[in-house]
Design an enzyme around this catalytic site. Structure first.
Site, PDB file in Angstrom:
ATOM      1  N   GLU A 113       0.819  -1.202   0.000  1.00  0.00           N
ATOM      2  CA  GLU A 113       0.000   0.000   0.000  1.00  0.00           C
ATOM      3  C   GLU A 113       0.857   1.257   0.000  1.00  0.00           C
ATOM      4  O   GLU A 113       1.926   1.299   0.623  1.00  0.00           O
ATOM      5  CB  GLU A 113      -0.944  -0.001   1.205  1.00  0.00           C
ATOM      6  CG  GLU A 113      -1.980  -1.103   1.111  1.00  0.00           C
ATOM      7  CD  GLU A 113      -2.840  -1.266   2.362  1.00  0.00           C
ATOM      8  OE1 GLU A 113      -3.919  -1.867   2.228  1.00  0.00           O
ATOM      9  OE2 GLU A 113      -2.438  -0.810   3.438  1.00  0.00           O
ATOM     10  N   CYS A 156       3.302   8.383   1.314  1.00  0.00           N
ATOM     11  CA  CYS A 156       3.825   7.380   2.242  1.00  0.00           C
ATOM     12  C   CYS A 156       4.072   6.102   1.438  1.00  0.00           C
ATOM     13  O   CYS A 156       3.141   5.549   0.841  1.00  0.00           O
ATOM     14  CB  CYS A 156       2.811   7.149   3.358  1.00  0.00           C
ATOM     15  SG  CYS A 156       3.346   5.963   4.619  1.00  0.00           S
ATOM     16  N   CYS A 208       6.133  -7.071   7.258  1.00  0.00           N
ATOM     17  CA  CYS A 208       7.222  -6.547   8.085  1.00  0.00           C
ATOM     18  C   CYS A 208       7.616  -7.601   9.099  1.00  0.00           C
ATOM     19  O   CYS A 208       6.759  -8.277   9.676  1.00  0.00           O
ATOM     20  CB  CYS A 208       6.788  -5.266   8.801  1.00  0.00           C
ATOM     21  SG  CYS A 208       8.121  -4.478   9.738  1.00  0.00           S
ATOM     22  N   CYS A 268       6.065  -4.947  15.680  1.00  0.00           N
ATOM     23  CA  CYS A 268       5.679  -4.040  16.759  1.00  0.00           C
ATOM     24  C   CYS A 268       4.243  -4.333  17.197  1.00  0.00           C
ATOM     25  O   CYS A 268       3.367  -4.599  16.373  1.00  0.00           O
ATOM     26  CB  CYS A 268       5.803  -2.593  16.296  1.00  0.00           C
ATOM     27  SG  CYS A 268       7.495  -2.103  15.889  1.00  0.00           S
ATOM     28  N   CYS A 319       1.186  -2.318  15.514  1.00  0.00           N
ATOM     29  CA  CYS A 319       1.188  -2.118  14.066  1.00  0.00           C
ATOM     30  C   CYS A 319       0.534  -3.294  13.364  1.00  0.00           C
ATOM     31  O   CYS A 319       0.986  -4.443  13.507  1.00  0.00           O
ATOM     32  CB  CYS A 319       2.622  -1.941  13.573  1.00  0.00           C
ATOM     33  SG  CYS A 319       2.740  -1.712  11.787  1.00  0.00           S
ATOM     34  N   GLY A 336       6.612  -2.197   6.120  1.00  0.00           N
ATOM     35  CA  GLY A 336       7.982  -2.681   6.172  1.00  0.00           C
ATOM     36  C   GLY A 336       8.923  -1.779   6.947  1.00  0.00           C
ATOM     37  O   GLY A 336       8.629  -0.636   7.264  1.00  0.00           O
ATOM     38  N   GLU A 337      10.094  -2.338   7.253  1.00  0.00           N
ATOM     39  CA  GLU A 337      11.196  -1.620   7.884  1.00  0.00           C
ATOM     40  C   GLU A 337      12.204  -1.285   6.785  1.00  0.00           C
ATOM     41  O   GLU A 337      12.903  -2.167   6.284  1.00  0.00           O
ATOM     42  CB  GLU A 337      11.838  -2.490   8.968  1.00  0.00           C
ATOM     43  CG  GLU A 337      13.215  -2.063   9.455  1.00  0.00           C
ATOM     44  CD  GLU A 337      13.294  -0.629   9.946  1.00  0.00           C
ATOM     45  OE1 GLU A 337      14.026   0.162   9.312  1.00  0.00           O
ATOM     46  OE2 GLU A 337      12.632  -0.299  10.947  1.00  0.00           O
ATOM     47  N   SER A 383      11.828   6.278   7.950  1.00  0.00           N
ATOM     48  CA  SER A 383      11.407   5.927   9.304  1.00  0.00           C
ATOM     49  C   SER A 383      11.940   4.545   9.646  1.00  0.00           C
ATOM     50  O   SER A 383      11.808   3.608   8.857  1.00  0.00           O
ATOM     51  CB  SER A 383       9.873   5.939   9.396  1.00  0.00           C
ATOM     52  OG  SER A 383       9.448   5.517  10.675  1.00  0.00           O
ATOM     53  N   SER A 427      11.046   5.276  15.320  1.00  0.00           N
ATOM     54  CA  SER A 427       9.879   4.794  16.063  1.00  0.00           C
ATOM     55  C   SER A 427      10.313   4.450  17.480  1.00  0.00           C
ATOM     56  O   SER A 427      10.851   3.369  17.723  1.00  0.00           O
ATOM     57  CB  SER A 427       9.291   3.561  15.363  1.00  0.00           C
ATOM     58  OG  SER A 427       8.808   3.899  14.088  1.00  0.00           O
ATOM     59  N   LEU A 428      10.055   5.355  18.398  1.00  0.00           N
ATOM     60  CA  LEU A 428      10.548   5.201  19.773  1.00  0.00           C
ATOM     61  C   LEU A 428       9.530   4.465  20.643  1.00  0.00           C
ATOM     62  O   LEU A 428       9.796   3.378  21.140  1.00  0.00           O
ATOM     63  CB  LEU A 428      10.864   6.577  20.351  1.00  0.00           C
ATOM     64  CG  LEU A 428      11.689   6.603  21.631  1.00  0.00           C
ATOM     65  CD1 LEU A 428      13.059   5.986  21.411  1.00  0.00           C
ATOM     66  CD2 LEU A 428      11.831   8.045  22.127  1.00  0.00           C
ATOM     67  N   HIS A 429       8.395   5.088  20.905  1.00  0.00           N
ATOM     68  CA  HIS A 429       7.216   4.470  21.510  1.00  0.00           C
ATOM     69  C   HIS A 429       7.332   4.069  22.980  1.00  0.00           C
ATOM     70  O   HIS A 429       6.343   3.637  23.571  1.00  0.00           O
ATOM     71  CB  HIS A 429       6.756   3.248  20.706  1.00  0.00           C
ATOM     72  CG  HIS A 429       6.589   3.540  19.247  1.00  0.00           C
ATOM     73  ND1 HIS A 429       5.744   4.529  18.782  1.00  0.00           N
ATOM     74  CD2 HIS A 429       7.185   2.996  18.154  1.00  0.00           C
ATOM     75  CE1 HIS A 429       5.815   4.558  17.457  1.00  0.00           C
ATOM     76  NE2 HIS A 429       6.675   3.653  17.052  1.00  0.00           N
ATOM     77  N   ASN A 451      -4.271   3.677  16.220  1.00  0.00           N
ATOM     78  CA  ASN A 451      -5.424   3.230  15.435  1.00  0.00           C
ATOM     79  C   ASN A 451      -5.695   1.770  15.783  1.00  0.00           C
ATOM     80  O   ASN A 451      -4.989   0.872  15.308  1.00  0.00           O
ATOM     81  CB  ASN A 451      -5.145   3.390  13.940  1.00  0.00           C
ATOM     82  CG  ASN A 451      -5.071   4.850  13.545  1.00  0.00           C
ATOM     83  OD1 ASN A 451      -6.059   5.558  13.570  1.00  0.00           O
ATOM     84  ND2 ASN A 451      -3.873   5.300  13.199  1.00  0.00           N
ATOM     85  N   CYS A 501      -1.690   5.872  10.283  1.00  0.00           N
ATOM     86  CA  CYS A 501      -0.452   5.284  10.783  1.00  0.00           C
ATOM     87  C   CYS A 501      -0.728   3.965  11.502  1.00  0.00           C
ATOM     88  O   CYS A 501      -1.581   3.885  12.379  1.00  0.00           O
ATOM     89  CB  CYS A 501       0.224   6.258  11.741  1.00  0.00           C
ATOM     90  SG  CYS A 501       1.824   5.699  12.309  1.00  0.00           S
TER      91      CYS A 501
END
Length: 383
Positions: A92, A105, A112, A116, A119, A168-169, A200, A222-224, A304, A347
């Protein structure tokens, strides 16, 4: 014999390919402009190329677009395309229009492998890396499709910013990523500023160092979570590259980065990482003294929800209270506006109907929900 996909090349790669056909570099530059600036796929239409070269290319090469499986438009103007990449896989890309910019994006993998917790792409598991051509084809299609759709004047861009924040990463597909980035930046291609192309990453430290040397663009991490114990649960890659190593890599990246700050992305999860204590711990993490300080901007992302995660979005009042603690301490902090959530384009929502060959979703269901908070302190990486 399969045809060579010219979208797989940055300008240097295309020049080398043209030389293999007995052509000089300026022909590669002309060809590159036709493909990326004008969106041409038909060699016959490339009128300033020698006819002998056009005939030669027609037998050995192509500009290979991705097949658009579906297109969805959000009420807020966001557009999501689902591209078929074969083998039962789809990816996508999402276009986000704003008053002063148009952001695309872009995905770098089908699925991936990072997994996470918050995600939906990670819950699908990993199928394969995308080629350089498949990464660039998302931009190639979106830019030239939107130019026609929006009736833009010649030379006017539909897309001014690209964020590698799709499926993906990106840094786990490094060899395909870098030529794609170079094509985006090239003045003969899309001519994007390094400040307007963002990669990212969830924190692949060695590849952050390589990107700093090979093609420094804007970086989002991406810290989180503000400590290793919590981040181990939310971002499993932290077990390999813990926060001390990650932040040291961020400081190194800033030495050559086009921006003087790193963007830290922080997904706000109700009762998990959104407390006042987490905000203060986050401040301590990024405001380390001397060479431990990281110049940064915090981007707080509303979660989300999707059923498999077992997680919930922080209430808006909690998000704003969290942001205020950071802002009062002098940290530039924004709360990301959710875009395209009515078409699952926001996201963390990109899933792409990827085959779950790794059964990641099944494994995630068996994992205990064990979200913990612990004091931020450096730990030794196991040898």
């Amino acid at each position: 014999m399969s045809l060579v996909n010219l979208l797989d090349f940055d300008l240097d790669g295309l020049a080398a390919y043209c030389e293999s056909l007995g052509e000089k570099r300026f022909r590669a530059t002309q060809l590159f402009r036709w493909i990326h600036q004008k969106g041409a796929a038909d060699f016959g239409a490339m009128t300033d190329l020698a006819k002998s070269l056009r005939d030669k290319l027609a037998g050995v090469a192509e500009v290979r677009p991705l097949t658009v499986a579906t297109e969805q438009a959000s009420t807020d103007g966001t557009i999501k395309w689902l591209f078929d990449v074969g083998g039962g896989n789809a990816i996508e890309a999402v276009f986000i229009p704003e008053d002063d910019r148009g952001t695309l994006c872009v995905s770098s993998q089908a699925g991936c492998a990072v997994g996470c917790r918050f995600c939906s792409t990670g819950h699908q598991g990993f199928s394969r890396n995308l080629s350089t051509g498949e990464i660039l084809a998302q931009l190639w299609y979106a830019e030239h499709h939107l130019r026609q759709r929006l009736n833009l004047a010649p030379g006017e861009r539909a897309i001014t910013n690209v964020v590698m924040m799709g499926m993906g990463e990106p840094l786990q597909n490094y060899s395909a990523l870098v030529p794609a980035l170079k094509a985006m930046l090239d003045d003969h291609g899309y001519g994007l500023s390094r400040r307007r192309v963002t990669v990212s990453t969830s924190g692949v430290v060695p590849m952050m160092d390589r990107l700093r040397e090979d093609c420094p663009v804007a970086l989002a991490v991406s810290l989180h979570a503000p400590n290793d114990a919590l981040r181990d649960e939310l971002v499993p890659l932290n077990r390999k590259y813990p926060l001390a190593e990650l932040l040291a890599a961020c400081r190194r990246y800033l030495e050559t980065a086009p921006r003087d700050f790193i963007t830290f992305e922080y997904c706000m999860l109700d009762g998990v990482n959104d407390g006042d204590d987490h905000a203060r711990e986050l401040l301590a993490l990024v405001n380390g003294r001397g060479d431990r300080h990281v110049s940064c901007k915090l981007n707080l992302i509303p979660f989300n929800p999707f059923p498999e995660s077992g997680l919930h979005c922080s209430p808006r009042a909690r998000v704003l209270a969290f942001a205020k603690i950071l802002q009062d301490a002098g940290i530039v902090t924004t709360v990301r506006k959710t875009r395209g959530d009515d078409i699952d384009a926001a996201c963390g929502q990109l899933a792409g109907e990827v085959k779950d060959r790794t059964r990641a979703a099944e494994r995630m269901k068996r994992l205990p929900v064990r979200i913990v908070s612990a004091p931020a302190e450096p730990r030794q990486k196991p040898h």
